[in-house]
Design a protein around this motif. Structure first.
Motif, mmCIF file in Angstrom:
data_model
loop_
_atom_site.group_PDB
_atom_site.id
_atom_site.type_symbol
_atom_site.label_atom_id
_atom_site.label_comp_id
_atom_site.label_asym_id
_atom_site.label_seq_id
_atom_site.Cartn_x
_atom_site.Cartn_y
_atom_site.Cartn_z
ATOM 1 N N ARG A 154 0.838 -1.207 0.000
ATOM 2 C CA ARG A 154 0.000 0.000 0.000
ATOM 3 C C ARG A 154 0.875 1.261 0.000
ATOM 4 N N ASP A 155 0.495 2.208 -0.799
ATOM 5 C CA ASP A 155 1.225 3.471 -0.923
ATOM 6 C C ASP A 155 2.646 3.289 -1.444
ATOM 7 N N GLY A 156 2.916 2.154 -2.084
ATOM 8 C CA GLY A 156 4.246 1.945 -2.648
ATOM 9 C C GLY A 156 4.408 2.738 -3.931
ATOM 10 N N TYR A 157 5.662 2.880 -4.363
ATOM 11 C CA TYR A 157 5.901 3.704 -5.556
ATOM 12 C C TYR A 157 5.354 3.059 -6.824
ATOM 13 N N SER A 158 5.245 1.716 -6.827
ATOM 14 C CA SER A 158 4.848 1.051 -8.065
ATOM 15 C C SER A 158 3.369 0.705 -8.107
ATOM 16 N N THR A 159 2.664 0.974 -7.021
ATOM 17 C CA THR A 159 1.236 0.676 -7.025
ATOM 18 C C THR A 159 0.457 1.965 -6.847
ATOM 19 N N GLY A 160 -0.584 2.103 -7.604
ATOM 20 C CA GLY A 160 -1.461 3.255 -7.424
ATOM 21 C C GLY A 160 -2.523 2.876 -6.415
ATOM 22 N N ALA A 161 -3.771 3.043 -6.794
ATOM 23 C CA ALA A 161 -4.873 2.600 -5.949
ATOM 24 C C ALA A 161 -4.966 1.081 -6.058
ATOM 25 N N PRO A 162 -5.458 0.400 -5.016
ATOM 26 C CA PRO A 162 -5.578 -1.058 -5.105
ATOM 27 C C PRO A 162 -6.535 -1.506 -6.215
ATOM 28 N N THR A 163 -6.424 -2.787 -6.580
ATOM 29 C CA THR A 163 -7.197 -3.365 -7.685
ATOM 30 C C THR A 163 -8.675 -3.025 -7.602
ATOM 31 N N ASP A 164 -9.159 -3.053 -6.391
ATOM 32 C CA ASP A 164 -10.587 -2.917 -6.129
ATOM 33 C C ASP A 164 -11.110 -1.537 -6.559
ATOM 34 N N HIS A 165 -10.195 -0.583 -6.742
ATOM 35 C CA HIS A 165 -10.567 0.759 -7.195
ATOM 36 C C HIS A 165 -10.938 0.746 -8.683
ATOM 37 N N TYR A 166 -10.326 -0.167 -9.434
ATOM 38 C CA TYR A 166 -10.556 -0.225 -10.886
ATOM 39 C C TYR A 166 -11.503 -1.356 -11.277
ATOM 40 N N ILE A 167 -11.396 -2.483 -10.557
ATOM 41 C CA ILE A 167 -12.167 -3.665 -10.910
ATOM 42 C C ILE A 167 -13.132 -3.964 -9.769
ATOM 43 N N PRO A 168 -14.426 -4.010 -10.021
ATOM 44 C CA PRO A 168 -15.365 -4.291 -8.933
ATOM 45 C C PRO A 168 -15.240 -5.734 -8.454
ATOM 46 N N LEU A 169 -14.945 -5.918 -7.180
ATOM 47 C CA LEU A 169 -14.825 -7.273 -6.623
ATOM 48 C C LEU A 169 -16.180 -7.698 -6.067
ATOM 49 N N ASP A 170 -16.445 -8.993 -6.129
ATOM 50 C CA ASP A 170 -17.694 -9.517 -5.568
ATOM 51 C C ASP A 170 -17.437 -10.264 -4.272
ATOM 52 N N VAL A 171 -16.383 -11.067 -4.290
ATOM 53 C CA VAL A 171 -16.033 -11.838 -3.090
ATOM 54 C C VAL A 171 -14.576 -11.549 -2.761
ATOM 55 N N ILE A 172 -14.281 -11.459 -1.470
ATOM 56 C CA ILE A 172 -12.914 -11.193 -1.041
ATOM 57 C C ILE A 172 -12.442 -12.354 -0.169
ATOM 58 N N VAL A 173 -11.248 -12.832 -0.450
ATOM 59 C CA VAL A 173 -10.648 -13.877 0.393
ATOM 60 C C VAL A 173 -9.371 -13.295 0.993
ATOM 61 N N PRO A 174 -9.451 -12.634 2.153
ATOM 62 C CA PRO A 174 -8.251 -12.039 2.709
ATOM 63 C C PRO A 174 -7.272 -13.079 3.236
ATOM 64 N N GLY A 175 -6.037 -12.680 3.293
ATOM 65 C CA GLY A 175 -4.980 -13.579 3.764
ATOM 66 C C GLY A 175 -3.720 -13.243 3.024
ATOM 67 N N CYS A 176 -2.582 -13.657 3.569
ATOM 68 C CA CYS A 176 -1.332 -13.311 2.883
ATOM 69 C C CYS A 176 -0.362 -14.473 2.958
ATOM 70 N N PRO A 177 -0.505 -15.500 2.133
ATOM 71 C CA PRO A 177 -1.623 -15.784 1.249
ATOM 72 C C PRO A 177 -2.717 -16.543 1.982
ATOM 73 N N PRO A 178 -3.936 -16.595 1.420
ATOM 74 C CA PRO A 178 -4.979 -17.403 2.063
ATOM 75 C C PRO A 178 -4.714 -18.890 1.881
ATOM 76 N N ARG A 179 -5.270 -19.673 2.753
ATOM 77 C CA ARG A 179 -5.143 -21.133 2.639
ATOM 78 C C ARG A 179 -5.873 -21.630 1.394
#
Lengths: 151, 175
Positions: free
Chosen positions: A99-124
């Protein structure tokens, strides 16, 4: 006839994996969920497809880096309606560590509408399967209502 | 001859190796690191969890009336690094083995753990201090329980008083 197709379609969705600048952690888990017999996502009828034009459920990972943004959006627009998007990992939602890195703008969800979210880093892998099952419900509703995710 | 038969029979006896997850509960290892959880009864609002959080998943918002702090842990940003749990001095933040986190996008911002931690009061002057729950008093304030409940100002004064009293006694003894 249309009703019958709408009823049968969610039993065998085609999954498409879209990497929006991910670190490969989520991609490995997504591949694991499908390829390894232990977490067999094909038991719920899913199959990975190579072409975005065949896809029903899109699994997006990564924070949408500036370098791939246009390409990802172009591929995403190729996917026919009604599509269901699943954000895998925390990056598509919030950017996670990037987040707020030099190579990323707004997160994906700002451009592409998400329906389901599976949080985790990475999720199982099981969590990803859980997300796909939720996406199937969304898709079922979307098919009967004949709506698309941008409407 | 036909060595695969042995393997086949062995596998047949072992049963399926596929995890039956969407149709039956999945097995979770005991030490699996899932989402973090916050226990407001142990929190002293030191803020180290917020300081070390790599992904900025923790927010501490002061309440408008100044009575406490709203503690928000956003699961959609947490990367499960476990630094918050590692550095928490009182064990208020712990990592659970819960991985059932998938949710619909409508719940994006509501999918967080919110708790309210009220400020404590200085036992002498009544000033606002970090909370001092009984669990923490028993754990950390055993050496001087009275001083543990004071605000920094009163604590300093009491310490000075204690030191001067000691000095006076020593002086009297010397005379």
């Amino acid at each position: 006839m249309r009703n019958l197709i709408n009823k049968l379609a969610p039993r065998s969705p085609w999954i498409y994996r879209l990497n929006a600048g991910s670190c490969n952690g989520c991609d490995v888990e997504m591949a694991t969920a499908a390829l390894i017999p232990r977490y067999d996502v094909e038991r719920i009828g899913c199959k990975y497809c190579g072409s975005p034009r065949h896809a029903d459920i899109v699994l997006i990972s990564g924070p949408l880096t500036v370098r791939v943004r246009d390409k990802v959006l172009r591929v995403f627009d190729e996917i026919p309606h009604p599509k269901v998007t699943v954000g895998v990992g925390v990056c598509p939602v919030s950017g996670g560590c990037f987040r707020d890195g030099y190579s990323t703008g707004a997160p994906t969800d700002h451009y592409i509408p998400l329906d389901v979210i599976v949080p985790g880093c990475p999720p199982r892998p099981q969590a990803i399967i859980e997300g796909i099952v939720k996406a199937l419900d969304v898709w079922r509703v979307r098919l009967t209502e004949a709506t698309c995710c941008r409407s | 001859m036909l060595p695969f038969l042995k393997i086949m029979v062995k596998n047949l006896l072992k049963g399926p190796s596929t995890d039956p997850f969407p149709f039956a509960p999945a097995k979770t290892p005991k030490r699996f690191r899932g989402c973090a959880s916050h226990d407001e009864s142990k929190c002293i609002l030191c803020g180290i969890c917020k300081h070390v959080c790599a992904a900025g998943a923790i927010q501490m918002r002061a309440a408008e009336d100044g009575s406490g702090v709203e503690y928000v842990l956003w699961h959609n940003s947490c990367v499960f690094c476990g630094m918050c749990a590692h550095y928490c001095p009182t064990g208020a933040v712990t990592m659970t083995d819960n991985w059932h986190l998938s949710h619909l996008a409508e719940e994006k911002y509501t999918f967080c753990e919110t708790s309210f931690v009220a400020f404590g009061e200085c036992s002498q002057c009544g000033a606002r201090i970090q909370p001092r729950p009984q669990v923490i008093v028993d754990q950390l304030g055993t050496r001087s329980p009275d001083r543990f409940l004071l605000c920094p100002k009163c604590k300093r004064e009491s310490q000075v008083k204690h030191a001067t009293d000691k000095n006076l006694i020593q002086l009297r003894e010397q005379q």
